[in-house]
Design an enzyme around this catalytic site. Structure first.
Site, mmCIF file in Angstrom:
data_model
loop_
_atom_site.group_PDB
_atom_site.id
_atom_site.type_symbol
_atom_site.label_atom_id
_atom_site.label_comp_id
_atom_site.label_asym_id
_atom_site.label_seq_id
_atom_site.Cartn_x
_atom_site.Cartn_y
_atom_site.Cartn_z
ATOM 1 N N HIS A 1 76.851 60.860 66.502
ATOM 2 C CA HIS A 1 76.843 60.773 65.038
ATOM 3 C C HIS A 1 76.061 59.555 64.538
ATOM 4 C CE1 HIS A 1 79.815 63.949 64.479
ATOM 5 N NE2 HIS A 1 80.451 63.450 65.515
ATOM 6 N N GLU B 1 74.994 59.194 61.755
ATOM 7 C CA GLU B 1 75.399 58.975 60.357
ATOM 8 C C GLU B 1 76.583 58.021 60.231
ATOM 9 O OE1 GLU B 1 75.844 61.751 62.110
ATOM 10 O OE2 GLU B 1 77.633 62.863 61.522
ATOM 11 N N CYS C 1 75.928 66.652 66.288
ATOM 12 C CA CYS C 1 77.229 67.096 66.807
ATOM 13 C C CYS C 1 77.475 68.572 66.466
ATOM 14 C CB CYS C 1 78.344 66.188 66.311
ATOM 15 S SG CYS C 1 79.880 66.436 67.225
#
Lengths: 294, 201
Positions: free
Chosen positions: B169, B171, B78
């Site tokens: 994302h 993560e 991102c």
């Protein structure tokens, strides 16, 4: 297949703000200063908390013109404040496309009993809390991000410190508890049993928790990070100081490098006066914004 | 294997956890000296403009570019994708400017338009759950940039030499397959095509 407004998307947006500074702004010019200084988001409002405190009267959602101008002026996320329980202000802000709504005790509450059912919205919400019970209730209603209430517009960090320490101590207690003790804790704290189970499992709150309400200097911001805040909101502290650009930059840097004390010393040098600030004992119970909402 | 996470702002903890879950060591990077021992670096999600200000004030821009030039792999998610890009749509200057592509910021809309979607990614046999938050996308992939995923006609994951970048994302989900892909690039660094190699093709 794609899905909007999910918990992951709403909470994730707050995760992306971590380590950052969210600044109160009342016009496009201030928003540009905030963005240039490295703010991760701006909060559009009609008056900063210290002016609300000084001028009195009912504080409401900002004129949509201001919010719109702020949104057009910057490429970072724009947050805006709605009154507690004011469904229509929140829906208006959502319809305008603001990125986050602060259901905020800084504004005059529209409803003294009920908060917004934030789960109903696509836009995410941030809410204030002083303890884990308030945190649980706001998250239960659908808040995707928390902040300490502190005491807004005072430039005095003492209440934000109290609230952050309180929440963190309660989280540690829950983590240390036996599972058979959680239901009684739920009753005592006014937090749901399911919420406490989640906190115990994660070892932390399930959403990001920022510090707010009284941050006036780079060292204040760094202190809140030291105490475990995920980031900071600065309200009156920047644009009520004598050198807003320098204050804004220094607070951003101090937040990111909160344990680099040589750097914080350098950043704090010759910044000029911070906002004047208020001693808590001079604020009557009726004027304490943190007492609004439960 | 030591993998750094640029820790000026953003989703640092989540990336560090993913790195550890994949069996590598995660190192927090706040200043140039922290880059010394690393085998690879993750540029996390966050706000790219805020990160850039902090990169400049920590005098990290040149050290990060040198790290990229040394051929050590970098993975941007991102905001990290925006940092890697050679060109940013509508902006005069790029940030690190090391990956040959043009990126448009916030190109899926504001937060109310943020979404989750399952993606089909080249080389992965099952869909990848992706979280897009005010996400950018790659509007132009330069020579040698390998497109690994498109979503609704937009490039959202690409690789070029030692650089891997995505709009979303990874993560924020428990799915570590992209981190494993990145760690594979770090492990087999000498096999990665260099930018020079690409330009000869």
């Amino acid at each position: 297949m794609s899905e909007k407004g999910t918990d992951r998307v709403k909470r994730g947006m707050a995760e992306m703000q971590k380590g950052g500074v969210i600044m109160d702004v009342v016009n496009a010019e201030q928003a540009k200063i905030a963005e240039a200084a490295g703010a991760t988001a701006v909060m559009a409002l009609e008056r900063v908390p210290s002016d609300i405190r000084k001028e009195g009267g009912v504080a409401r959602m900002a004129d949509p013109r201001i919010t719109e101008e702020v949104m057009n002026a910057v490429s970072i996320p724009v947050m805006a404040k709605a009154r507690i329980g004011h469904i229509t202000e929140a829906r208006v802000l959502e319809a305008m496309g603001v990125d986050y709504i602060d259901e905020s005790e800084v504004l005059t509450p529209a409803d003294e009993e009920f908060h917004l059912l934030k789960n109903d919205y696509t836009v995410p919400f941030v809410c204030g809390c002083r303890n884990i019970g308030e945190a649980a209730r706001r998250i239960g209603e659908g808040a995707s991000m928390l902040r300490t209430k502190g005491e807004p517009g005072t430039g005095n960090i003492v209440e934000a410190v109290r609230h952050l320490r309180q929440v963190n101590a309660e989280v540690r207690n829950i983590v240390a508890m036996g599972e058979d003790e959680l239901m009684t804790a739920a009753r005592d704290l006014g937090a749901s049993y399911e919420f406490l189970k989640e906190v115990k499992l994660l070892g932390r709150l399930p959403v990001v928790n920022f510090a707010a309400g009284g941050i006036a200097t780079p060292a204040d911001a760094a202190l809140m990070m030291e105490l475990g805040a995920d980031g900071v909101f600065v309200g009156s502290g920047i644009f009520k100081s004598e050198q807003p650009e320098r204050f804004a930059r220094a607070i951003v840097e101090a937040t990111a490098h909160y344990q680099d004390y040589v750097l914080i010393a350098k950043l704090s040098k010759d910044l000029g006066p911070a906002m004047k600030g208020m001693e808590m004992a001079t604020i009557g119970a009726a004027d304490r914004m943190q007492e609004r909402s439960w | 294997m030591k993998i750094g996470v640029l820790a000026l702002q953003g989703a640092v903890r989540e990336h560090a956890q993913a790195i550890q879950a994949c069996g590598a060591e995660a190192i927090v990077v706040k200043k140039a000296g922290d880059l010394a021992e690393l085998d690879g670096l993750v540029l996390p999600g966050g706000e790219s403009t805020a990160m850039r200000r902090l990169i400049d004030r920590a005098e990290l821009l040149e050290p990060l570019r040198e790290f990229a030039d040394s051929g050590k792999p970098m993975f941007g998610t991102c905001a990290g994708l925006v940092l890697l890009a050679k060109e940013i749509d509508g902006q005069e200057a790029a940030h690190l400017g090391v990956m040959d592509m043009t990126v448009a910021r916030n190109s899926f809309g504001r937060q109310v338009d943020s979404f989750e979607a399952d993606l089909d990614i080249v080389g992965l046999d099952a869909p990848f759950p992706a979280v897009f938050i005010r996400a950018p996308h790659i509007v132009r992939a330069g020579e040698g940039v390998e497109v690994l995923c498109e979503y609704e006609g937009r490039i959202v994951l690409a690789r070029s030499g030692a650089f891997l970048g995505c709009s979303f994302h990874p993560e924020l989900t428990g799915d570590h397959r992209l981190m494993q892909l990145f760690l594979g690039m770090v492990e087999n660094r000498e096999l990665l095509p260099t930018a020079a190699h690409y330009s000869k093709i």
